[in-house]
Write a protein that holds these residues in place. Structure first.
Motif, PDB file in Angstrom:
ATOM      1  N   VAL A 130      -4.883  -3.908  -1.351  1.00 40.65           N
ATOM      2  CA  VAL A 130      -3.654  -3.201  -1.742  1.00 40.65           C
ATOM      3  C   VAL A 130      -3.924  -1.947  -2.570  1.00 40.65           C
ATOM      4  CG1 VAL A 130      -2.150  -5.209  -1.609  1.00 40.65           C
ATOM      5  CG2 VAL A 130      -3.298  -4.684  -3.766  1.00 40.65           C
ATOM      6  N   THR A 131      -5.181  -1.673  -2.878  1.00 36.32           N
ATOM      7  CA  THR A 131      -5.587  -0.506  -3.678  1.00 36.32           C
ATOM      8  C   THR A 131      -4.662  -0.237  -4.860  1.00 36.32           C
ATOM      9  OG1 THR A 131      -4.459   1.059  -2.198  1.00 36.32           O
ATOM     10  CG2 THR A 131      -6.783   0.622  -1.754  1.00 36.32           C
ATOM     11  N   ARG A 169       0.822  -1.219   0.000  1.00 40.28           N
ATOM     12  CA  ARG A 169       0.000   0.000   0.000  1.00 40.28           C
ATOM     13  C   ARG A 169       0.854   1.266   0.000  1.00 40.28           C
ATOM     14  NH1 ARG A 169      -5.688  -0.818   1.550  1.00 40.28           N
ATOM     15  NH2 ARG A 169      -5.708   1.410   1.977  1.00 40.28           N
TER      16      ARG A 169
END
Length: 184
Positions: A119-120, A81
């Motif tokens: 984890v975008t 992230r």
């Protein structure tokens, strides 16, 4: 004065090799643009803190990414992230045709969406893989055709994979490619 090369990890999990070949192609394409790229399977993947960006890829089985990539992401969620991440999956959905097939192909299964959201990533793409008829039961072949399976064999769209890789390179501000890698 020498400029520092962008360090990129391409971490994948494969069942039959299609995902590995896509990961290798992505790695070669980004290397041709001057990046320092390490391609590794999820079980032997390096610590993501050594890299400026990470690309994650996995085959899809039972509407989920393979456990090895899932474990890697969950183990390194915080580190991932903290840097640019891209995610791709390899399965049958993107190759399906017809109204039912296109609907199925656009869906992101809950398990994949949960990992993606952990984890975008800057982007998530689903690519078609390789699907052979040999060894597949009659009922599975029939279902494949009913939901819009167009044919058997290599279903990968290398133009789409190349375009996506070019987008990643542009976001990372990599120079133009010095050589053009070819896909398997």
């Amino acid at each position: 004065m020498e400029t520092k090369s962008t360090r990129i990890a391409v971490v994948y999990s494969t069942a039959q090799g299609s995902t590995r070949e896509i990961a290798d192609f992505i790695g070669a394409s980004l290397t041709a643009r001057g990046a320092t790229v390490e391609v590794a399977d999820a079980e032997h993947a390096p610590d993501p803190t050594r890299f400026d960006a990470v690309i994650l890829g996995s085959a899809v089985h039972d509407r989920a990414l393979l456990p090895e990539l899932d474990n890697y992401v969950r183990s390194h969620r915080h580190e991932l992230r903290a840097r640019p991440v891209w995610l791709f999956s390899v399965g049958l959905g993107p190759a399906l045709v017809g109204p039912i097939g296109r609907l199925i192909g656009r869906m992101v299964p809950k398990n994949i969406a949960a990992l993606r959201d952990a984890v975008t990533p800057r982007d998530y793409r689903a690519f078609a893989g390789h699907y052979e008829r040999a060894g597949v039961s009659l009922s599975a072949r029939t279902l494949y055709r009913l939901i819009g399976g167009p044919r058997y064999g290599d279903l990968r769209d290398w133009t789409a994979i190349t375009t996506w890789t070019d987008t990643i390179a542009q976001e990372l501000k990599l120079p133009s490619a010095q050589a053009i890698p070819t896909h398997p």
